[in-house]
Write a protein that holds these residues in place. Structure first.
Motif, mmCIF file in Angstrom:
data_model
loop_
_atom_site.group_PDB
_atom_site.id
_atom_site.type_symbol
_atom_site.label_atom_id
_atom_site.label_comp_id
_atom_site.label_asym_id
_atom_site.label_seq_id
_atom_site.Cartn_x
_atom_site.Cartn_y
_atom_site.Cartn_z
ATOM 1 N N HIS A 112 0.841 -1.210 0.000
ATOM 2 C CA HIS A 112 0.000 0.000 0.000
ATOM 3 C C HIS A 112 0.875 1.259 0.000
ATOM 4 O O HIS A 112 0.577 2.229 -0.689
ATOM 5 C CB HIS A 112 -0.933 0.007 1.211
ATOM 6 C CG HIS A 112 -2.073 -0.958 1.093
ATOM 7 N ND1 HIS A 112 -3.099 -0.797 0.179
ATOM 8 C CD2 HIS A 112 -2.344 -2.112 1.750
ATOM 9 C CE1 HIS A 112 -3.955 -1.799 0.292
ATOM 10 N NE2 HIS A 112 -3.525 -2.619 1.235
ATOM 11 N N GLU A 113 1.957 1.234 0.778
ATOM 12 C CA GLU A 113 2.861 2.395 0.825
ATOM 13 C C GLU A 113 3.519 2.619 -0.539
ATOM 14 O O GLU A 113 3.706 3.762 -0.968
ATOM 15 C CB GLU A 113 3.948 2.177 1.884
ATOM 16 C CG GLU A 113 3.492 2.585 3.274
ATOM 17 C CD GLU A 113 4.394 2.071 4.386
ATOM 18 O OE1 GLU A 113 4.016 2.233 5.557
ATOM 19 O OE2 GLU A 113 5.467 1.497 4.090
ATOM 20 N N ALA A 114 3.860 1.516 -1.207
ATOM 21 C CA ALA A 114 4.492 1.634 -2.526
ATOM 22 C C ALA A 114 3.536 2.289 -3.524
ATOM 23 O O ALA A 114 3.957 3.070 -4.384
ATOM 24 C CB ALA A 114 4.942 0.258 -3.021
ATOM 25 N N PHE A 115 2.233 1.984 -3.398
ATOM 26 C CA PHE A 115 1.249 2.632 -4.278
ATOM 27 C C PHE A 115 1.175 4.139 -3.974
ATOM 28 O O PHE A 115 1.138 4.960 -4.889
ATOM 29 C CB PHE A 115 -0.135 1.987 -4.119
ATOM 30 C CG PHE A 115 -0.331 0.748 -4.962
ATOM 31 C CD1 PHE A 115 -0.356 0.831 -6.350
ATOM 32 C CD2 PHE A 115 -0.490 -0.497 -4.379
ATOM 33 C CE1 PHE A 115 -0.536 -0.308 -7.142
ATOM 34 C CE2 PHE A 115 -0.667 -1.643 -5.154
ATOM 35 C CZ PHE A 115 -0.695 -1.547 -6.535
ATOM 36 N N ASP A 116 1.165 4.484 -2.671
ATOM 37 C CA ASP A 116 1.156 5.906 -2.284
ATOM 38 C C ASP A 116 2.380 6.625 -2.851
ATOM 39 O O ASP A 116 2.289 7.736 -3.370
ATOM 40 C CB ASP A 116 1.188 6.048 -0.746
ATOM 41 C CG ASP A 116 -0.216 6.062 -0.137
ATOM 42 O OD1 ASP A 116 -1.176 6.419 -0.856
ATOM 43 O OD2 ASP A 116 -0.337 5.695 1.045
ATOM 44 N N GLN A 117 3.531 5.954 -2.731
ATOM 45 C CA GLN A 117 4.790 6.529 -3.201
ATOM 46 C C GLN A 117 4.738 6.787 -4.711
ATOM 47 O O GLN A 117 5.166 7.836 -5.195
ATOM 48 C CB GLN A 117 5.953 5.575 -2.859
ATOM 49 C CG GLN A 117 7.338 6.115 -3.190
ATOM 50 C CD GLN A 117 7.672 7.390 -2.414
ATOM 51 O OE1 GLN A 117 7.528 7.412 -1.192
ATOM 52 N NE2 GLN A 117 8.092 8.437 -3.106
ATOM 53 N N LEU A 118 4.168 5.818 -5.430
ATOM 54 C CA LEU A 118 4.063 5.951 -6.888
ATOM 55 C C LEU A 118 3.181 7.146 -7.257
ATOM 56 O O LEU A 118 3.522 7.917 -8.165
ATOM 57 C CB LEU A 118 3.499 4.646 -7.481
ATOM 58 C CG LEU A 118 3.443 4.532 -8.991
ATOM 59 C CD1 LEU A 118 4.811 4.780 -9.622
ATOM 60 C CD2 LEU A 118 2.934 3.155 -9.406
ATOM 61 N N ALA A 119 2.067 7.297 -6.529
ATOM 62 C CA ALA A 119 1.165 8.438 -6.791
ATOM 63 C C ALA A 119 1.919 9.751 -6.545
ATOM 64 O O ALA A 119 1.833 10.687 -7.340
ATOM 65 C CB ALA A 119 -0.061 8.353 -5.886
ATOM 66 N N GLN A 120 2.685 9.774 -5.460
ATOM 67 C CA GLN A 120 3.453 10.974 -5.106
ATOM 68 C C GLN A 120 4.536 11.266 -6.162
ATOM 69 O O GLN A 120 4.746 12.406 -6.551
ATOM 70 C CB GLN A 120 4.139 10.726 -3.769
ATOM 71 C CG GLN A 120 4.158 11.925 -2.855
ATOM 72 C CD GLN A 120 4.742 11.519 -1.504
ATOM 73 O OE1 GLN A 120 4.389 10.473 -0.957
ATOM 74 N NE2 GLN A 120 5.661 12.298 -0.993
ATOM 75 N N ASP A 121 5.197 10.190 -6.627
ATOM 76 C CA ASP A 121 6.236 10.348 -7.654
ATOM 77 C C ASP A 121 5.676 10.971 -8.926
ATOM 78 O O ASP A 121 6.348 11.751 -9.599
ATOM 79 C CB ASP A 121 6.845 8.983 -8.018
ATOM 80 C CG ASP A 121 7.742 8.471 -6.911
ATOM 81 O OD1 ASP A 121 8.102 9.260 -6.022
ATOM 82 O OD2 ASP A 121 8.070 7.267 -6.922
ATOM 83 N N MET A 122 4.424 10.597 -9.259
ATOM 84 C CA MET A 122 3.823 11.130 -10.480
ATOM 85 C C MET A 122 3.655 12.639 -10.364
ATOM 86 O O MET A 122 3.788 13.364 -11.338
ATOM 87 C CB MET A 122 2.466 10.458 -10.747
ATOM 88 C CG MET A 122 2.558 9.052 -11.270
ATOM 89 S SD MET A 122 3.579 8.905 -12.757
ATOM 90 C CE MET A 122 5.123 8.341 -12.096
ATOM 91 N N VAL A 123 3.358 13.111 -9.141
ATOM 92 C CA VAL A 123 3.202 14.550 -8.930
ATOM 93 C C VAL A 123 4.577 15.227 -8.943
ATOM 94 O O VAL A 123 4.781 16.241 -9.618
ATOM 95 C CB VAL A 123 2.495 14.828 -7.577
ATOM 96 C CG1 VAL A 123 2.371 16.318 -7.336
ATOM 97 C CG2 VAL A 123 1.121 14.156 -7.551
ATOM 98 N N GLN A 124 5.527 14.614 -8.207
ATOM 99 C CA GLN A 124 6.832 15.275 -8.033
ATOM 100 C C GLN A 124 7.764 15.159 -9.239
ATOM 101 O O GLN A 124 8.458 16.100 -9.588
ATOM 102 C CB GLN A 124 7.530 14.709 -6.793
ATOM 103 C CG GLN A 124 6.898 15.250 -5.518
ATOM 104 C CD GLN A 124 7.383 14.527 -4.278
ATOM 105 O OE1 GLN A 124 8.135 13.557 -4.370
ATOM 106 N NE2 GLN A 124 6.958 14.993 -3.126
ATOM 107 N N MET A 125 7.787 13.968 -9.869
ATOM 108 C CA MET A 125 8.789 13.727 -10.928
ATOM 109 C C MET A 125 8.282 14.122 -12.315
ATOM 110 O O MET A 125 9.066 14.311 -13.212
ATOM 111 C CB MET A 125 9.196 12.256 -10.951
ATOM 112 C CG MET A 125 9.517 11.721 -9.582
ATOM 113 S SD MET A 125 11.264 11.710 -9.317
ATOM 114 C CE MET A 125 11.412 10.655 -7.901
#
Ligand code: HEC
Length: 163
Positions: A112-125
């Motif tokens: 679940h954390e990895a999914f959150d991280q991926l969503a965040q990466d899409m915004v940041q990267m």
């Protein structure tokens, strides 16, 4: 003096019982050896349905994320990932949490954390290629858990299959 020893005995016993409770409820969960060298987690049919429906949501998200990568569609990747972040874990009742072994919970929360991280990466990267790098790592969590655990609804199933 005697009063104190009784008090300490009670404290000692309650620490011991708490320890046992924590071990059984948080660490061990409800597992039996499976027929295929994994651990079988014993759940009620309703609990199994809940876990498996979450699994199908995982697979659906992975499908959408792959599609998003192919189409360079950041919004789809972000939305699919976000829907399976830590927020999704609030649906799991405490009674079911207690039956899941600690390692299972770690792998589950990690996913679940990895999914959150991926969503965040899409915004940041701002780059869908990042998702292509993250996805195989995330899938590693799915593979690891499936290699260790299965879910059954009746512990006698194992005995039946192991005459
Ligand atoms: C914490 C452990 C764990 C993680 C992490 C995990 N799974 Fe599962 N999954 C299971 C277990 C246990 C089963 C039931 C397997 C069995 O009984 O043989 C299952 C079953 C499934 C099923 C079958 C669902 C059904 O309706 O029968 C799918 C699809 C699935 N997982 C996909 C995934 C995907 C995709 C991921 C990663 C994004 C993932 N799982 C991560 C433990 C996990």
């Amino acid at each position: 003096m005697k009063k104190y020893s009784i008090a300490w005995l009670i404290v000692g016993l309650s620490v011991l019982l708490n320890g046992l409770f924590i071990y059984l409820f948080i660490v061990k969960g409800t597992t039996v050896p499976s027929t295929d060298n994994r651990f079988a987690i014993v759940l009620t049919p309703g609990e199994r349905d809940l876990v498996l429906s979450e699994m199908r949501a995982f697979l659906s998200a992975v499908q959408q994320i792959s599609q998003g990568i192919a189409n360079k569609d950041m919004a789809t990747i972000k939305q699919a990932s976000q829907s399976l972040g830590m927020a999704a874990t609030t649906k799991v009742p405490v009674s079911l949490m207690g039956k899941l072994p600690l390692e299972f919970k770690k792998l589950g929360f990690g996913t679940h954390e990895a999914f959150d991280q991926l969503a965040q990466d899409m915004v940041q990267m701002d780059d869908t290629a990042v998702a292509l790098e993250r996805l195989p790592v995330l899938l590693g969590g799915c593979v690891a858990c499936h290699a260790s655990y299965q879910i059954i609804t009746d512990a006698t199933q194992v005995a039946d299959r192991n005459p």
